[in-house]
Design an enzyme around this catalytic site. Structure first.
Site, PDB file in Angstrom:
ATOM      1  N   GLN B 231      41.151  47.680  35.830  1.00  0.00           N
ATOM      2  CA  GLN B 231      41.159  46.307  36.336  1.00  0.00           C
ATOM      3  C   GLN B 231      41.882  46.181  37.671  1.00  0.00           C
ATOM      4  O   GLN B 231      43.015  46.623  37.823  1.00  0.00           O
ATOM      5  CB  GLN B 231      41.831  45.380  35.335  1.00  0.00           C
ATOM      6  CG  GLN B 231      41.879  43.929  35.825  1.00  0.00           C
ATOM      7  CD  GLN B 231      42.164  42.956  34.700  1.00  0.00           C
ATOM      8  OE1 GLN B 231      43.298  42.816  34.281  1.00  0.00           O
ATOM      9  NE2 GLN B 231      41.138  42.300  34.224  1.00  0.00           N
ATOM     10  N   HIS B 233      43.487  43.399  39.944  1.00  0.00           N
ATOM     11  CA  HIS B 233      43.953  42.017  39.975  1.00  0.00           C
ATOM     12  C   HIS B 233      43.680  41.498  41.379  1.00  0.00           C
ATOM     13  O   HIS B 233      43.975  42.185  42.351  1.00  0.00           O
ATOM     14  CB  HIS B 233      45.446  41.957  39.645  1.00  0.00           C
ATOM     15  CG  HIS B 233      45.926  40.583  39.294  1.00  0.00           C
ATOM     16  ND1 HIS B 233      45.998  39.569  40.222  1.00  0.00           N
ATOM     17  CD2 HIS B 233      46.356  40.062  38.127  1.00  0.00           C
ATOM     18  CE1 HIS B 233      46.448  38.483  39.614  1.00  0.00           C
ATOM     19  NE2 HIS B 233      46.675  38.744  38.359  1.00  0.00           N
ATOM     20  N   LEU B 243      52.503  41.997  42.228  1.00  0.00           N
ATOM     21  CA  LEU B 243      51.596  41.032  41.620  1.00  0.00           C
ATOM     22  C   LEU B 243      52.018  39.596  41.921  1.00  0.00           C
ATOM     23  O   LEU B 243      53.176  39.224  41.780  1.00  0.00           O
ATOM     24  CB  LEU B 243      51.628  41.249  40.104  1.00  0.00           C
ATOM     25  CG  LEU B 243      50.899  40.237  39.225  1.00  0.00           C
ATOM     26  CD1 LEU B 243      49.403  40.401  39.360  1.00  0.00           C
ATOM     27  CD2 LEU B 243      51.313  40.422  37.771  1.00  0.00           C
ATOM     28  N   ARG B 288      38.934  38.110  36.492  1.00  0.00           N
ATOM     29  CA  ARG B 288      39.526  38.973  37.520  1.00  0.00           C
ATOM     30  C   ARG B 288      38.522  39.930  38.164  1.00  0.00           C
ATOM     31  O   ARG B 288      38.569  40.165  39.363  1.00  0.00           O
ATOM     32  CB  ARG B 288      40.656  39.792  36.908  1.00  0.00           C
ATOM     33  CG  ARG B 288      41.840  38.941  36.587  1.00  0.00           C
ATOM     34  CD  ARG B 288      42.934  39.727  35.914  1.00  0.00           C
ATOM     35  NE  ARG B 288      44.027  38.821  35.612  1.00  0.00           N
ATOM     36  CZ  ARG B 288      45.097  39.150  34.906  1.00  0.00           C
ATOM     37  NH1 ARG B 288      45.230  40.369  34.427  1.00  0.00           N
ATOM     38  NH2 ARG B 288      46.046  38.275  34.685  1.00  0.00           N
ATOM     39  N   HIS B 356      45.654  47.129  38.449  1.00  0.00           N
ATOM     40  CA  HIS B 356      46.617  46.389  37.635  1.00  0.00           C
ATOM     41  C   HIS B 356      46.687  46.884  36.200  1.00  0.00           C
ATOM     42  O   HIS B 356      47.754  46.913  35.598  1.00  0.00           O
ATOM     43  CB  HIS B 356      46.193  44.912  37.652  1.00  0.00           C
ATOM     44  CG  HIS B 356      47.096  43.987  36.915  1.00  0.00           C
ATOM     45  ND1 HIS B 356      48.453  43.947  37.147  1.00  0.00           N
ATOM     46  CD2 HIS B 356      46.857  43.050  35.959  1.00  0.00           C
ATOM     47  CE1 HIS B 356      49.004  43.015  36.359  1.00  0.00           C
ATOM     48  NE2 HIS B 356      48.055  42.480  35.618  1.00  0.00           N
ATOM     49  N   ARG B 391      39.495  42.856  31.041  1.00  0.00           N
ATOM     50  CA  ARG B 391      40.428  42.069  30.251  1.00  0.00           C
ATOM     51  C   ARG B 391      40.638  40.694  30.859  1.00  0.00           C
ATOM     52  O   ARG B 391      40.737  40.566  32.079  1.00  0.00           O
ATOM     53  CB  ARG B 391      41.777  42.793  30.170  1.00  0.00           C
ATOM     54  CG  ARG B 391      42.838  42.007  29.457  1.00  0.00           C
ATOM     55  CD  ARG B 391      44.117  42.796  29.306  1.00  0.00           C
ATOM     56  NE  ARG B 391      44.823  43.034  30.541  1.00  0.00           N
ATOM     57  CZ  ARG B 391      45.589  42.119  31.163  1.00  0.00           C
ATOM     58  NH1 ARG B 391      45.728  40.915  30.681  1.00  0.00           N
ATOM     59  NH2 ARG B 391      46.219  42.441  32.284  1.00  0.00           N
TER      60      ARG B 391
END
Lengths: 253, 585
Positions: B231, B233, B243, B288, B356, B391
């Protein structure tokens, strides 16, 4: 925003080295590290470890001021290495492990005493009556949350212990700012009924009465937890307890 | 070598490991629990999660909606039986944390407050300002201190699982402060060692997230599942990768290209929603994978903002005002100022997508059990398949609780039925693991540097296995990783001190990352379709006829992993179209 932050500078670091297997006492080693203007001390240490000396030992993880691993003395002040920027220093920067703790190796301090103290103050909710999941949440208004929220922000970085003269003077007998603040955080929580149990640990001579209100803990706290104010509140509450117990013993605390 | 006998050994003391430890301690006060972590529990990377945790609790919400958001968000690669279990347990776990003292934000009436999050149709994210993971971790850690039968081994670096008689019966670990190896003889082992995103150069993860737990299980024979799903982000600070939580957008922040245009409307996430009035599951509250991919396309079209750290787009939060930013996003403001010198109250923040989270991990069933008897796994290191191909934000903080808890109960049940082990055989394995480590430690030659190999690994992962992938790029990356794994055999160690030897630990971490990286790259090369976070420029559509399947990577020594496939569990939601077009329909 971009230009000056990326400009290069050569930073002189004077780093405490101590190898318990070969050194009888700590020594200092000088390194010249090419840095970018935007770097923090942690970036410089990582560059150093990757390119100049892989034997240097230090702790770090998040690089965002929340895991609490990289506390160290930078020019004599307790700081998070990820929150101290090379651009804010001139001349040689001296980097040492946190004061008042034994040195395990290089910049790594022994954290056992701190971990024991955290545990001693019972830093967990002790409710008057346990709730089942089906009963839902304890109601807590935003105002009740505000009473303790600040004190729940401690990242256990131990900077306040390195700053506290009493912790140093008492050879670490003093329970210290972070642990007492954490106890206070639970004492202030509307869901909690464990204050009496915690007072046995913190309202003692090794507890809050060891504090002489120098306030250094709050000055160095990277999260603005303000342990000094927590300790003063504990002192006041303990004094009230004492008077109630000795002169008005019929009144419930 | 000192042998420590325990009933259940847990590797990793972040959210999943602590939740498992507490569940075990509560279930049986006589049980011996060894909680082993390479860092002190409070340092675990759970602390860095900002936004919050999803659980159905408000009257306008339903399990069904959380189910559909999660399964659609995961592009139908989720195992739906696992998702059903997960969403039903989620509110109970969050409530349990409330009872343990977690400082959740509150409504005026004292009930728990929720906030909007990407890809979720209803507001269901419980939060503690923008430090939700931090508070979850500390609440769990502090709660764990009241259980005397949780014995912690802080700063112990686990190296090998011990497998005898076809079942996992313990592990070896280095006590970091002495450099001595310890043998943990355990009835069962739970791995809760976190993710592996440090295999990429630009990531939000802490230094400790090197996939040690995944690699340990993989080397012991447990397959890694769906590793190709990594993933990105959308909103990382461009220089440090730090982040900026999705809550920035949940609270109303918007994404702009260099012309000040809200470009997400061009990528199936429009029409544009009014400024400062975010609508659920559309525009900035898209999932995302889609948002990150749109940024990539804007960069290709030359509509990005050029910065010294590469191409970015703007995250604009100025219209939220100082009060709201201080109240809801104080940490975001802090870190933007300190690392980038930009104050979101007065300035737009340049951001770019950043690695991420690993959707893939150690294959487990719905009970958190791996195919290797006696071995359980939970949290980011595991793949129970609730995240599928992408996710949803605020599901992972719940996953660590639900499946940490489940792993504990499954391990306990297992321990109670498992017979005694062969102590001599286990001791011999532990000795062998020690000898292997000793040889690495003592070796005086070695041409390869840890930092050098690590840089080559992270570079090739970004180049070939990044946000968009092609056959050619992936083949190059697979070959490169295979080469690096061979060269790793010649890595040089300079530090010959036993005490706190981070040179040795870095070498072991690099070994873990290389093993995991190969599973990612090979899995990606073999998946010739685009789904969720796995996007192929040469196979741009989802292909349910061939790839509605989990990939399973089996360790194969120095050779690349063997890839096998496993059916996805579909209960009520057949594969459909992911729709984030808001008001358009």
């Amino acid at each position: 925003m971009t230009g000056d932050r990326l400009s290069a500078l050569q930073v002189e670091l004077e780093i405490l080295r101590y190898n318990p297997e070969t050194d009888t006492e700590p020594r200092f080693q000088r390194y010249s590290v090419p840095c970018k203007n935007e770097w923090c001390i942690l970036d410089a240490l990582n560059y150093l470890k990757d390119h100049l000396d892989p034997t240097l030992a230090f702790r770090w993880s998040c690089h965002m001021q929340v895991c609490g691993s990289c506390g160290m003395m930078i020019n004599g002040e307790p700081k998070l290495a990820c929150k101290a920027f090379v651009r804010d220093y001139t001349g040689v920067i001296r980097v040492e492990p946190l004061a008042h703790f034994p040195i395990e190796r290089d910049l790594v301090s022994v954290a056992d005493d701190f971990m024991d103290k955290l545990k001693r103050v019972k830093p967990y909710l002790i409710p008057a009556k346990k709730r089942s999941i089906e009963e839902g949440e304890y109601r807590q208004t935003p105002a009740q949350l505000t009473r303790y929220r600040k004190y729940s922000m401690c990242i256990n970085c131990m900077l306040c212990y390195a700053a506290c003269p009493e912790y140093g003077l008492t050879k670490s007998k003093f329970i210290g700012p972070a642990a007492i603040t954490l106890a206070h955080r639970y004492n202030q929580d509307s869901r909690d009924d464990g204050r009496d149990e915690r007072q046995e640990e913190i309202a003692t001579n090794e507890g809050v009465w060891e504090c002489t209100f120098v306030g250094a803990c709050s000055d160095v706290c990277p999260k603005h937890v303000d342990p000094a104010s927590a300790l003063q509140q504990v002192k006041i509450a303990s004094t009230v307890d004492w008077y109630l117990e000795h002169f008005m013993s019929w009144v419930k605390k | 070598m000192e042998t420590i006998k325990t009933d259940v050994a847990i590797i990793g003391a972040g959210g999943a490991g602590l939740r498992a430890a507490i569940a075990l301690a509560e279930a049986d006060p006589k049980l011996r629990i060894a909680l082993i972590s390479k860092v002190y529990p409070m340092r675990s990377h759970t602390c860095a999660a900002e936004g919050g945790a999803a659980g159905v609790v408000k009257p306008d919400d339903s399990f069904e909606q959380h189910f559909h958001d999660t399964v659609g968000g995961g592009d139908w690669l989720c195992d739906q039986d696992a998702v059903e279990y997960f969403i039903h347990e989620a509110p109970k776990e969050l409530m349990q944390l409330e009872h343990w003292g977690c400082p959740w934000n509150r409504e005026v009436d004292g009930s728990v407050a929720v906030r909007p999050f990407g890809g979720m149709k209803i507001q269901r994210t419980w939060f503690a300002a923008d430090k939700s993971g931090f508070h979850i971790l500390h609440t769990l850690f502090q709660t764990s201190l009241q259980f005397p039968n949780i014995q912690r081994f802080d700063e112990y670096f686990a190296t090998d699982l011990l497998v005898d008689d076809g079942r996992c019966q313990g592990l070896t670990a280095i006590e970091i402060r002495s450099g001595q190896m310890r043998h943990f003889q355990a009835g069962a082992v739970i791995i809760a060692g976190g993710g592996a995103s440090r295999m990429f150069p630009f990531n939000t993860n802490g230094a400790i997230k090197t996939g040690d737990g995944m690699a340990m299980a993989y080397r012991a024979g447990a397959p890694l599942k769906d590793m190709e799903f990594v993933q990105y982000h959308p909103t990382g600070l461009p220089n440090t990768g730090t982040l900026l939580t999705e809550a920035c957008r949940g609270e109303g922040g918007v994404l702009l290209n260099k012309d000040g245009y809200r470009f997400l409307q061009d990528y199936g996430m429009g029409p544009e929603t009014p400024l400062g009035k975010p609508e659920l599951k559309t525009m900035e509250l898209g999932p995302r994978d889609r948002v990150s991919q749109s940024i990539w396309h804007e960069i290709q079209k030359g509509r990005s903002v050029k910065t010294a750290w590469g191409d970015c787009v703007w995250l604009d939060m100025r219209h939220l005002g100082e009060k709201k930013i201080n109240e809801r996003l104080p940490f975001v403001r802090d870190i933007s100022i300190s690392y980038l010198g930009v104050d979101p109250v007065t300035d737009m923040v340049p951001i770019r997508p950043v690695v991420h989270y690993m959707m893939g991990g150690i294959h487990t069933d719905i009970k958190a059990a791996t195919p290797l008897p006696g071995l359980f796994a939970a949290g980011e290191c595991a793949c129970v398949s609730i995240n599928g191909a992408n996710r949803l934000g605020s599901n992972s903080l719940v996953e660590i609780l639900v499946f940490g808890h489940k792993a504990a109960h499954s391990a306990l049940e297992y321990v109670r039925s498992a017979g005694p082990g062969n102590e001599a055989a286990l001791a011999a394995q532990a000795e062998a693991a020690q000898a292997k480590l000793r040889a690495l430690f003592l070796r005086n030659t070695g041409k390869e540097s840890i930092a050098g190999l690590r840089k080559e690994m992270t570079d090739t992962m970004e180049e070939g296995a990044g946000i968009y992938r092609t056959q050619e790029g992936l083949e190059k990356t697979c070959n490169k990783i295979a080469e690096l794994r061979r060269r790793y055999g010649d890595v040089a160690l300079h530090d010959k001190t036993n005490v706190y030897n981070t040179d040795l630990l870095s070498a072991l971490e690099l070994g873990s990352m290389l093993d995991c990286a190969e599973a990612v790259a090979v899995g990606a090369r073999e998946r010739k379709e685009s789904r969720g976070a796995h996007q192929r420029l040469d196979f741009s559509a989802r292909d349910d006829s061939k790839y509605l399947k989990h990939s399973m990577a089996y360790y194969n020594g120095l050779e690349p992993p063997r890839i096998d496939y496993r059916d996805v569990v579909i209960t009520t939601s057949p594969p459909g179209v992911r729709d984030y077009s808001g008001a358009k329909k």
